[in-house]
Scaffold this active site. Structure first.
Site, PDB file in Angstrom:
ATOM      1  CG  ASN A 127      -6.210  63.170  75.122  1.00 36.28           C
ATOM      2  OD1 ASN A 127      -5.924  64.369  75.192  1.00 36.28           O
ATOM      3  ND2 ASN A 127      -5.359  62.255  74.702  1.00 36.28           N
ATOM      4  CB  CYS A 130      -3.635  63.655  71.760  1.00 32.71           C
ATOM      5  SG  CYS A 130      -2.233  62.720  71.099  1.00 32.71           S
ATOM      6  N   GLY A 243       2.250  66.750  85.222  1.00 34.82           N
ATOM      7  CA  GLY A 243       3.370  67.350  84.513  1.00 34.82           C
ATOM      8  C   GLY A 243       4.665  67.280  85.297  1.00 34.82           C
TER       9      GLY A 243
HETATM   10  C1  FMN Z   1       4.658  58.144  75.882  1.00 35.57           C
HETATM   11  C2  FMN Z   1       3.506  58.993  76.328  1.00 35.57           C
HETATM   12  C3  FMN Z   1       2.216  58.673  75.896  1.00 35.57           C
HETATM   13  C4  FMN Z   1       1.125  59.440  76.286  1.00 35.57           C
HETATM   14  N1  FMN Z   1      -0.131  59.100  75.869  1.00 35.57           N
HETATM   15  C5  FMN Z   1      -1.203  59.826  76.289  1.00 35.57           C
HETATM   16  C6  FMN Z   1      -2.530  59.461  75.925  1.00 35.57           C
HETATM   17  O1  FMN Z   1      -2.753  58.460  75.252  1.00 35.57           O
HETATM   18  N2  FMN Z   1      -3.557  60.238  76.354  1.00 35.57           N
HETATM   19  C7  FMN Z   1      -3.351  61.356  77.133  1.00 35.57           C
HETATM   20  O2  FMN Z   1      -4.306  62.007  77.521  1.00 35.57           O
HETATM   21  N3  FMN Z   1      -2.115  61.702  77.504  1.00 35.57           N
HETATM   22  C8  FMN Z   1      -1.040  60.977  77.102  1.00 35.57           C
HETATM   23  N4  FMN Z   1       0.231  61.346  77.496  1.00 35.57           N
HETATM   24  C9  FMN Z   1       0.407  62.524  78.349  1.00 35.57           C
HETATM   25  C10 FMN Z   1       0.516  62.148  79.828  1.00 35.57           C
HETATM   26  O3  FMN Z   1      -0.642  61.500  80.297  1.00 35.57           O
HETATM   27  C11 FMN Z   1       0.802  63.393  80.682  1.00 35.57           C
HETATM   28  O4  FMN Z   1      -0.286  64.285  80.554  1.00 35.57           O
HETATM   29  C12 FMN Z   1       2.075  64.110  80.275  1.00 35.57           C
HETATM   30  O5  FMN Z   1       3.081  63.194  79.941  1.00 35.57           O
HETATM   31  C13 FMN Z   1       2.615  65.054  81.346  1.00 35.57           C
HETATM   32  O6  FMN Z   1       2.893  64.360  82.553  1.00 35.57           O
HETATM   33  P1  FMN Z   1       4.358  63.778  82.939  1.00 35.57           P
HETATM   34  O7  FMN Z   1       5.332  64.892  82.770  1.00 35.57           O
HETATM   35  O8  FMN Z   1       4.215  63.313  84.349  1.00 35.57           O
HETATM   36  O9  FMN Z   1       4.618  62.671  82.005  1.00 35.57           O
HETATM   37  C14 FMN Z   1       1.337  60.566  77.118  1.00 35.57           C
HETATM   38  C15 FMN Z   1       2.619  60.888  77.552  1.00 35.57           C
HETATM   39  C16 FMN Z   1       3.716  60.102  77.179  1.00 35.57           C
HETATM   40  C17 FMN Z   1       5.078  60.475  77.668  1.00 35.57           C
END
Ligand code: FMN
Ligand code: FAD
Ligand code: FES
Lengths: 305, 255
Positions: A127, A130, A243
């Site tokens: 990652n 972040c 996403g």
């Molecule tokens: C509450 C929350 C915590 C997240 N924590 C991480 C994380 O620890 N590491 C990471 O690579 N992405 C993290 N993400 C990003 C998600 O893995 C994803 O890339 C992003 O939310 C977009 O996808 P989505 O629209 O389906 O949620 C987090 C997202 C959310 C909403």
């Protein structure tokens, strides 16, 4: 029967539906709702060497068709995982992967090396995207020089499957996709959250304690689809699309844009059983349209338009 | 207890004041066991404004009818939409969620303190405590007489005391100025209400060395322990209020 399986390097996945890091805990939390073994894979929450408290509350706010979060990689560290979680996951017949984070290149490297000793973890997701940490994270992934350096350094110590998770907060996603491929990544995943902000106008203060946070959910989907399309045209390694995926139609959209697999994130908060519905939905679509293998749809748009 | 996602049917939707209503929802199957303090996550619709689920405490339940009641304050777009639900309509919920209030021991003196929508979990708690053959004292704070809700219901289970900010009913002032809280002899205090109220109650309970639990209303995205958005800082570090709460012991809070 239609084929939903695919490979990244030599690692097989039974289907292209994976739960996204930070949105599925350690996977175990979903067991009431789905059988984890049905999934193509699970990426457990963002991990660091040492435990991290994360950012102060409030850490989330709902926004139109999405949400902002500023969790900031709260996790119990690798040692806790090894002792308490890993033993519970090792029997699972699916790919359990770890999302790797650090504040310095040395931390990324040390964590990746340590995970390489966990036999039942076949892959890591690096990652470098972040948006919610002051040190590391997106700072690495939005600068071509440091992005290259961290991927190169981790690649040296980690010989299993290396997925690099890219940030959408860059001008040229192609550039970073190429860097990951050049430095030996086995796949790239995108997108992480988009840097965003919300203000509580009635209270006249920022909605998040950190002021800015990461936007996720359907609100970011068109941006993510575009970036997956651009990245998939640029690199030969598999692209994992993320996403705003809420259902099989969204998943297929990413696949047609060039994604070999997809991750479900925020949708799990609303329906933790949704990954299984997406798998069945993709299957049904293939049957209805007479495709024997979902891979025929990967990058369908690039081939035909 | 395994968490379930189920389509509940609206049995009735009763308006109790301008801002409050009670939804009675019937489970499609035998209702899972629920304890006071536990909550449900309601899916309102898939629209852009009410994208995430909304958490509500269990206000009452009926195992014979397989139904639960939630007491809802109209606070925004989601609760506004819920207020318009008609009998027969479907509401998808995830339940049972969270840790309940701890069980009192026989013979203990119990005080329940609530205000606003915080009275919601306390009715179920009062009913439960009454079944343990304890008559709790129930202290409820409201803005004014017009804002008073559910007191007749509470009277079934214990002695009810009321404060109003303007003195239009009960005692004038805040619950934390009431002699029950200042001097009453209690073994346990259970509290749910606006955060300022809970903070004041916690500090009083701590200073008087009385066991105290509060039910927190923190912002939640998932309600099932996967997002880590709902945390509260405690003596044990950051904990998720959706899985380790919403009921938290006062001594653990760093308020
Ligand atoms: C509450 C929350 C915590 C997240 N924590 C991480 C994380 O620890 N590491 C990471 O690579 N992405 C993290 N993400 C990003 C998600 O893995 C994803 O890339 C992003 O939310 C977009 O996808 P989505 O629209 O389906 O949620 C987090 C997202 C959310 C909403
Ligand atoms: C464990 C728990 C139990 C609850 N029990 C009850 C209850 O029994 N009765 C009742 O009336 N209310 C209860 N609440 C508060 C209730 O969840 C909110 O009032 C509701 O979510 C507001 O939604 P809205 O769409 O109308 O408001 P909006 O302001 O439009 O909501 C926007 C976002 O903020 C969140 N939000 C807004 N206010 C709150 C709040 N006070 N607490 C948590 N999240 C909030 C919403 O969930 C949503 O994600 C409880 C909250 C929690 C955490
Ligand atoms: S609301 Fe998601 S972890 Fe508590």
């Amino acid at each position: 029967m239609v084929n939903l399986s695919f490979k990244i390097g030599n690692l097989s996945f039974k289907n292209p539906v994976i739960t996204a890091s930070g949105t599925c805990g350690y996977g175990i939390e979903l067991e009431d709702f789905i059988s984890l073994e049905k999934l193509g894979g699970i990426i457990v929450k963002g991990m660091t060497l040492k435990p991290r408290e994360g950012n102060p509350y409030p850490r989330m706010v709902e926004t139109p068709s999405g949400m902002l979060n500023s969790v900031g990689l709260q996790n119990n560290g690798i040692e806790y995982f090894e002792k308490h979680i890993y033993p519970r996951l090792t029997g699972l017949d699916t790919n359990v992967m770890i999302n790797v984070n650090g504040s310095t290149i040395e931390e990324y490297v040390e964590l990746a090396e340590r995970i390489s000793h966990l036999e039942k973890i076949p892959a890591i997701e690096l990652n470098i995207s972040c948006p919610n940490v002051k040190m590391g994270g997106m700072a690495f992934g939005t600068n071509p020089v440091t992005a290259r350096e961290v991927i190169k350094s981790v690649r040296k110590v980690y010989s299993r499957i290396l997925i690099v998770k890219l940030s959408p907060n860059v001008t040229s996603i192609e550039e970073f996709a190429k860097i990951a491929e050049d430095e030996g990544a086995d796949a790239i995943s995108l997108v992480n959250t988009l840097l965003g902000m919300a203000i509580d106008v009635k209270k006249m203060k920022p909605s998040l304690a950190t002021i800015t946070g990461g936007l996720s959910g359907p609100a970011i989907k068109p941006v993510a689809v575009r970036m997956v399309w651009q990245a998939a045209k640029t690199v030969k390694i598999p692209v994992i699309g993320i996403g705003g995926i809420m259902n099989e139609i969204d998943a297929l959209e990413f696949i047609m844009a060039g994604a070999t697999a997809i991750q479900v994130g925020t949708a799990l908060f609303i329906d933790p059983s949704v990954p299984c519905k997406i798998i069945t939905g993709i299957e049904q679509f293939l049957v209805e349209r007479g495709f024997e293998d979902y891979s025929l749809l990967i990058g369908y748009i690039n081939k035909n338009f | 207890m395994a968490k379930l996602i189920r389509d509940f049917k609206v049995l009735n939707n009763t308006k109790i004041t301008q801002d409050y209503f009670i939804l009675e929802l019937v489970s499609p199957e035998k209702l899972q066991n629920l304890m006071p303090g536990q909550f449900v996550q309601v899916r309102i619709d898939g629209s852009r404004e009410t994208f995430l689920r909304r958490p509500f405490s269990v206000h009452d339940l009926d195992y014979d009818k397989n139904s639960i009641k939630i007491l809802v304050q109209i606070a925004g777009k989601g609760t506004e939409k819920m207020s318009k639900l008609l009998p027969g309509e479907i509401l998808n919920i995830i339940y049972p969620l969270g840790r309940p209030f701890s069980e009192p021991n026989k013979g203990e003196n119990i005080l329940l303190v609530g205000g606003g929508s915080g009275v919601a979990p306390l009715l179920f708690l009062a009913k439960h405590i009454k079944q343990l053959e304890i008559n709790p004292d129930i202290l409820l704070g409201f803005k004014s007489q017009q804002r008073i809700i559910e007191t007749e219901e509470f009277e079934k289970y214990g002695r009810v005391f009321i404060t109003t900010d303007d003195g239009s009913a009960g005692r004038e002032g805040l619950v934390t100025e009431h002699p029950l809280l200042l001097k009453g002899k209690y073994d346990r205090i259970y509290c749910c209400g606006p955060e300022a109220m809970m903070k004041a109650v916690v500090s009083l309970a701590k200073s008087r060395n009385i066991f105290c639990e509060v039910s927190l209303e923190h912002l939640m995205a998932c309600g099932i322990g996967i997002c880590l958005c709902c945390i509260v800082k405690t003596t044990r570090g950051n904990i998720c209020t959706c899985t380790e709460g919403p009921v938290i012991n006062a001594n653990e809070l760093l308020w």
